[in-house]
Design a protein around this motif. Sequence first.
Motif, PDB file in Angstrom:
ATOM      1  N   SER A   4       0.842  -1.206   0.000  1.00  0.00           N
ATOM      2  CA  SER A   4       0.000   0.000   0.000  1.00  0.00           C
ATOM      3  C   SER A   4       0.872   1.249   0.000  1.00  0.00           C
ATOM      4  O   SER A   4       0.607   2.222  -0.712  1.00  0.00           O
ATOM      5  CB  SER A   4      -0.838   0.027   1.276  1.00  0.00           C
ATOM      6  OG  SER A   4      -2.150  -0.317   1.017  1.00  0.00           O
ATOM      7  N   ASN A  14     -16.748   1.978   2.365  1.00  0.00           N
ATOM      8  CA  ASN A  14     -15.567   2.160   3.209  1.00  0.00           C
ATOM      9  C   ASN A  14     -14.358   1.702   2.414  1.00  0.00           C
ATOM     10  O   ASN A  14     -14.005   0.525   2.438  1.00  0.00           O
ATOM     11  CB  ASN A  14     -15.717   1.343   4.493  1.00  0.00           C
ATOM     12  CG  ASN A  14     -16.842   1.852   5.355  1.00  0.00           C
ATOM     13  OD1 ASN A  14     -16.920   3.049   5.644  1.00  0.00           O
ATOM     14  ND2 ASN A  14     -17.735   0.960   5.752  1.00  0.00           N
ATOM     15  N   SER A  15     -13.743   2.625   1.697  1.00  0.00           N
ATOM     16  CA  SER A  15     -12.637   2.230   0.831  1.00  0.00           C
ATOM     17  C   SER A  15     -11.527   3.266   0.845  1.00  0.00           C
ATOM     18  O   SER A  15     -11.740   4.435   0.495  1.00  0.00           O
ATOM     19  CB  SER A  15     -13.141   2.041  -0.605  1.00  0.00           C
ATOM     20  OG  SER A  15     -12.051   2.028  -1.493  1.00  0.00           O
ATOM     21  N   ALA A  16     -10.327   2.803   1.229  1.00  0.00           N
ATOM     22  CA  ALA A  16      -9.163   3.693   1.230  1.00  0.00           C
ATOM     23  C   ALA A  16      -8.763   4.047  -0.198  1.00  0.00           C
ATOM     24  O   ALA A  16      -8.188   5.108  -0.440  1.00  0.00           O
ATOM     25  CB  ALA A  16      -8.004   3.012   1.938  1.00  0.00           C
ATOM     26  N   GLN A  17      -9.069   3.156  -1.116  1.00  0.00           N
ATOM     27  CA  GLN A  17      -8.702   3.435  -2.508  1.00  0.00           C
ATOM     28  C   GLN A  17      -9.524   4.599  -3.060  1.00  0.00           C
ATOM     29  O   GLN A  17      -8.995   5.480  -3.732  1.00  0.00           O
ATOM     30  CB  GLN A  17      -8.907   2.180  -3.357  1.00  0.00           C
ATOM     31  CG  GLN A  17      -7.923   1.082  -3.008  1.00  0.00           C
ATOM     32  CD  GLN A  17      -8.183  -0.201  -3.753  1.00  0.00           C
ATOM     33  OE1 GLN A  17      -9.209  -0.361  -4.411  1.00  0.00           O
ATOM     34  NE2 GLN A  17      -7.244  -1.130  -3.656  1.00  0.00           N
ATOM     35  N   GLU A  66     -17.770  -6.217   1.457  1.00  0.00           N
ATOM     36  CA  GLU A  66     -16.724  -5.745   0.539  1.00  0.00           C
ATOM     37  C   GLU A  66     -15.864  -6.889  -0.004  1.00  0.00           C
ATOM     38  O   GLU A  66     -15.266  -6.775  -1.073  1.00  0.00           O
ATOM     39  CB  GLU A  66     -15.827  -4.722   1.242  1.00  0.00           C
ATOM     40  CG  GLU A  66     -16.259  -3.290   1.034  1.00  0.00           C
ATOM     41  CD  GLU A  66     -16.245  -2.872  -0.439  1.00  0.00           C
ATOM     42  OE1 GLU A  66     -15.182  -2.912  -1.050  1.00  0.00           O
ATOM     43  OE2 GLU A  66     -17.312  -2.527  -0.972  1.00  0.00           O
ATOM     44  N   ARG A  83      -7.475   2.571  -9.319  1.00  0.00           N
ATOM     45  CA  ARG A  83      -8.321   3.557  -8.638  1.00  0.00           C
ATOM     46  C   ARG A  83      -7.512   4.785  -8.218  1.00  0.00           C
ATOM     47  O   ARG A  83      -7.962   5.926  -8.402  1.00  0.00           O
ATOM     48  CB  ARG A  83      -9.016   2.912  -7.447  1.00  0.00           C
ATOM     49  CG  ARG A  83      -9.996   1.815  -7.909  1.00  0.00           C
ATOM     50  CD  ARG A  83     -10.817   1.273  -6.768  1.00  0.00           C
ATOM     51  NE  ARG A  83     -11.732   0.222  -7.212  1.00  0.00           N
ATOM     52  CZ  ARG A  83     -11.888  -0.940  -6.587  1.00  0.00           C
ATOM     53  NH1 ARG A  83     -11.196  -1.206  -5.488  1.00  0.00           N
ATOM     54  NH2 ARG A  83     -12.750  -1.830  -7.043  1.00  0.00           N
ATOM     55  N   ARG A 110     -17.271   3.192  -8.085  1.00  0.00           N
ATOM     56  CA  ARG A 110     -16.971   3.832  -6.798  1.00  0.00           C
ATOM     57  C   ARG A 110     -15.939   4.957  -6.918  1.00  0.00           C
ATOM     58  O   ARG A 110     -15.909   5.846  -6.077  1.00  0.00           O
ATOM     59  CB  ARG A 110     -16.524   2.782  -5.782  1.00  0.00           C
ATOM     60  CG  ARG A 110     -15.385   1.905  -6.268  1.00  0.00           C
ATOM     61  CD  ARG A 110     -14.969   0.851  -5.269  1.00  0.00           C
ATOM     62  NE  ARG A 110     -16.025  -0.100  -4.959  1.00  0.00           N
ATOM     63  CZ  ARG A 110     -15.996  -0.927  -3.919  1.00  0.00           C
ATOM     64  NH1 ARG A 110     -14.965  -0.935  -3.110  1.00  0.00           N
ATOM     65  NH2 ARG A 110     -16.983  -1.763  -3.707  1.00  0.00           N
ATOM     66  N   ARG A 162       1.729   4.258  -3.079  1.00  0.00           N
ATOM     67  CA  ARG A 162       1.578   5.695  -2.807  1.00  0.00           C
ATOM     68  C   ARG A 162       2.900   6.431  -2.954  1.00  0.00           C
ATOM     69  O   ARG A 162       2.950   7.564  -3.460  1.00  0.00           O
ATOM     70  CB  ARG A 162       0.997   5.899  -1.404  1.00  0.00           C
ATOM     71  CG  ARG A 162      -0.484   5.509  -1.347  1.00  0.00           C
ATOM     72  CD  ARG A 162      -0.925   5.174   0.064  1.00  0.00           C
ATOM     73  NE  ARG A 162      -2.374   4.994   0.175  1.00  0.00           N
ATOM     74  CZ  ARG A 162      -3.030   3.866  -0.142  1.00  0.00           C
ATOM     75  NH1 ARG A 162      -2.377   2.815  -0.620  1.00  0.00           N
ATOM     76  NH2 ARG A 162      -4.343   3.795   0.009  1.00  0.00           N
ATOM     77  N   LYS A 192     -13.307  -8.184  -4.109  1.00  0.00           N
ATOM     78  CA  LYS A 192     -11.838  -8.204  -4.157  1.00  0.00           C
ATOM     79  C   LYS A 192     -11.373  -8.965  -5.408  1.00  0.00           C
ATOM     80  O   LYS A 192     -12.152  -9.164  -6.325  1.00  0.00           O
ATOM     81  CB  LYS A 192     -11.303  -8.811  -2.862  1.00  0.00           C
ATOM     82  CG  LYS A 192     -11.602  -7.950  -1.632  1.00  0.00           C
ATOM     83  CD  LYS A 192     -10.887  -6.625  -1.715  1.00  0.00           C
ATOM     84  CE  LYS A 192     -11.243  -5.707  -0.572  1.00  0.00           C
ATOM     85  NZ  LYS A 192     -10.684  -4.365  -0.726  1.00  0.00           N
ATOM     86  N   ILE A 238      -8.934  -5.665   6.051  1.00  0.00           N
ATOM     87  CA  ILE A 238      -9.770  -6.058   4.919  1.00  0.00           C
ATOM     88  C   ILE A 238      -9.084  -7.130   4.056  1.00  0.00           C
ATOM     89  O   ILE A 238      -9.736  -8.027   3.541  1.00  0.00           O
ATOM     90  CB  ILE A 238     -10.199  -4.816   4.089  1.00  0.00           C
ATOM     91  CG1 ILE A 238     -11.263  -5.179   3.064  1.00  0.00           C
ATOM     92  CG2 ILE A 238      -9.024  -4.100   3.453  1.00  0.00           C
ATOM     93  CD1 ILE A 238     -12.588  -5.521   3.643  1.00  0.00           C
ATOM     94  N   ASP A 239      -7.744  -7.074   3.958  1.00  0.00           N
ATOM     95  CA  ASP A 239      -7.041  -8.072   3.145  1.00  0.00           C
ATOM     96  C   ASP A 239      -6.713  -9.350   3.923  1.00  0.00           C
ATOM     97  O   ASP A 239      -6.236 -10.323   3.343  1.00  0.00           O
ATOM     98  CB  ASP A 239      -5.750  -7.477   2.570  1.00  0.00           C
ATOM     99  CG  ASP A 239      -6.052  -6.365   1.576  1.00  0.00           C
ATOM    100  OD1 ASP A 239      -7.151  -6.366   0.985  1.00  0.00           O
ATOM    101  OD2 ASP A 239      -5.194  -5.476   1.407  1.00  0.00           O
ATOM    102  N   ARG A 272      -4.086 -13.723  -2.524  1.00  0.00           N
ATOM    103  CA  ARG A 272      -4.252 -13.879  -1.067  1.00  0.00           C
ATOM    104  C   ARG A 272      -5.000 -15.170  -0.725  1.00  0.00           C
ATOM    105  O   ARG A 272      -4.730 -15.805   0.285  1.00  0.00           O
ATOM    106  CB  ARG A 272      -4.958 -12.665  -0.471  1.00  0.00           C
ATOM    107  CG  ARG A 272      -4.073 -11.428  -0.513  1.00  0.00           C
ATOM    108  CD  ARG A 272      -4.558 -10.328   0.403  1.00  0.00           C
ATOM    109  NE  ARG A 272      -4.127  -9.041  -0.084  1.00  0.00           N
ATOM    110  CZ  ARG A 272      -2.927  -8.504   0.162  1.00  0.00           C
ATOM    111  NH1 ARG A 272      -2.055  -9.142   0.894  1.00  0.00           N
ATOM    112  NH2 ARG A 272      -2.609  -7.326  -0.330  1.00  0.00           N
ATOM    113  N   THR A 278      -5.672  -1.068  -6.737  1.00  0.00           N
ATOM    114  CA  THR A 278      -5.079   0.134  -6.137  1.00  0.00           C
ATOM    115  C   THR A 278      -4.479   0.998  -7.246  1.00  0.00           C
ATOM    116  O   THR A 278      -4.658   2.222  -7.271  1.00  0.00           O
ATOM    117  CB  THR A 278      -3.986  -0.243  -5.104  1.00  0.00           C
ATOM    118  OG1 THR A 278      -4.523  -1.230  -4.230  1.00  0.00           O
ATOM    119  CG2 THR A 278      -3.550   0.948  -4.301  1.00  0.00           C
ATOM    120  N   ARG A 291      -7.725   2.728   5.976  1.00  0.00           N
ATOM    121  CA  ARG A 291      -6.271   2.951   6.093  1.00  0.00           C
ATOM    122  C   ARG A 291      -5.930   4.368   5.627  1.00  0.00           C
ATOM    123  O   ARG A 291      -6.488   4.866   4.640  1.00  0.00           O
ATOM    124  CB  ARG A 291      -5.473   1.891   5.331  1.00  0.00           C
ATOM    125  CG  ARG A 291      -5.700   1.874   3.848  1.00  0.00           C
ATOM    126  CD  ARG A 291      -4.937   0.744   3.183  1.00  0.00           C
ATOM    127  NE  ARG A 291      -5.507  -0.552   3.541  1.00  0.00           N
ATOM    128  CZ  ARG A 291      -5.008  -1.714   3.138  1.00  0.00           C
ATOM    129  NH1 ARG A 291      -3.912  -1.756   2.405  1.00  0.00           N
ATOM    130  NH2 ARG A 291      -5.588  -2.854   3.478  1.00  0.00           N
TER     131      ARG A 291
END
Length: 666
Positions: A20, A158-161, A332, A93, A121, A24, A336, A308-309, A383, A90, A186
């Motif tokens: 992650s 609810n998505s950090a992406q 959610e 988005r 989204r 970034r 994935k 979440i992962d 995963r 990731t 996150r």
Amino acid sequence: MINFTGQFNLKTDVCCGDKSIAHRALILGSLAHGTSVIRNVTPSKDVISTANCLRALGADITFSGTTVTVEPITKLPKKTVTLDCGNSATTARLLAGVVAGLGVKARFVGDESLTKRPMQRVIEPLTAMGAKFVLKRNCLFELRASKLHGATINASVNSAQVKSAVLLAGLFVEETTRYVEQLPTRNHTELMLRSLGANIDVCGNQITVCKSVLRPLDIDIPNDTSSVAFGVALAVAKGVKATFPSVLLNETRLGFYRVLQRSGADISFDNVREVGGERAGDIVVNGTGDTSVLKPIIATAQDVIDCIDEVTLLATLALTVEGEHKFSNVCELQHKECNRIQAIQHIAEQCSQQAIFDGKDLTVISNGKLPKNRYFTSFDDHRIAMCEAILSISVGGGSIDKAPFNISFPQFLFMLGISPKRFGLIGENVSDSKSPRLMAHLASQAGICCSYDTVNLPRDISDDKLLEVISAFDGLNVTMPFKNRVATLLNAQCPTVNTVGRNIEPQSTDGYGIMQSLQSHAIDIHNKSLWIVGAGGAAEACIRELVGRGCKLQILNRTKSHAVRLCDKYGISGEVSNPEGILSFVPPCQFEERLPFPGSVKFVLVADYKGYSNLRTVALECELPVIDGLEMLYHQGAKSFALWTDTPVQCECRDFLEIIDKDTVQ
Ligand code: S3P
């Protein structure tokens, strides 16, 4: 396919920079003013996808081992760029926000899994900021150049992406962009933006951002909380002590650890410090040899967001613990890399346990008694494959259809201290071969850790390339159209080869497979008159065996010259008008369908197991024995496996046939 035994040797000091954060860091490095240096970047496929997309946008990104130097984007591309995001949502988005902000025209594409994932989204909030999306076939979406404006975006998921996409777009806008979260997700984007001097403010569940000039980065990425979780899960399941150094300990990522602590695992954090605005430290699992420390696992909705992962990993661990385990609001997970709820249900079912999803919450019910040597489907999800690997090792063995670990965690097997023997199959069109399933069965029965991959090669591949592929394997099966060519290339003693290996003579086990199959049907072929249909590698291997047993043969082949070549080579002459058996080595085709079926025939052997065979149908109508290609596959494969591993085969053909039957029903 990969087969695990119960053997492992955890190596905890693996450098596996957080994925992650790496995404970034690469993105913000590409937008900063000056050169960025990012250390401990794991070159996972997902991270490489982000780097390649940023390169396409004009950034100069250089990997030197795990240290990455980023020269930012200075000149924007004029033409539409194609951004291949591979498997990584990731990438797609977050870069949607960046590309919208830069005002570049771009076409976003991805693999089959990514193409199925929801993009609305990010499309909706970015559209509210003025972005222009176009939806087209064969791509995730296209972005047209447009000028963005500030907006207040209320999170719909609810998505950090999604949050990150909006904040990244907000960096290009004079007015304020406000993002309001439902539950906190996150916060790496916010922390990194703040540490680079962006105009960002976080107040409760509201984040505001506006046009910013970013300082370049100079950071060491802590190890990936989500990757290390797999090692922690194994340590907890096996009751061992293990310390994983320098792991990202951001509170918004620690759900997995909190839930396990509450359920009885002795996990603590040590040497906690700040690294580049993020919390990092060592994760210590203090196992005491007891493998049954866990009580039922309960994860709240916030825990689920904070791991979440790792929810699937928790659910997998839950299967090993007797009781009723609860996971709140896991919807959610359906969106994935695969539908992970279905994946958990598949794992539970394979272990004869239950996973019940009521549309919102998930309940796992287990008696804690798990069978070993189960065969799992990964749904092409890295995963899920890693969860299944940890479960297989924990219970003493098991296999998985695929092993896409390098999407996120290329060092996964290294961390487990496992180096599987590498076996495989090369051919022109081998994706739907049953050999991987066979090898999973053989490997689990023999207790051998190995992989078996199918590799499609073009017919016109160069000799050098072919040899290079061969040398990458410890043991290899060879099928059409390479059987003769590999024999020549490797100077084999025999004209066709289906088995090569490091310490064995290249050879064909096809003939053996045919003879064993016939023998198991009590068919004695000595001195018999037979028809052989086809003139390829497997047919030739069979002809060699049959000629040696005094059989009288006639070869029937669509291309006559190939049959004539084999007749000349093996001294076969004349016609057989009353064959006692027909052995067919051709795929489903008109030639086979139109063959006559003399009344003298007492059995048929059909090597192809994938499609329709007229010979098979007629023989069954006449109530004659049919020797199926799967039986041959079993016997020749069992022999190859025994040669590669120097281990006698421990199982029976009928078990394999039952497995294939069951797979077909499912
Ligand atoms: C990620 C956020 C999460 C997570 C993904 C990485 C990120 O996705 O599942 O692996 O880096 O922002 P969502 O934001 O869709 O929950």
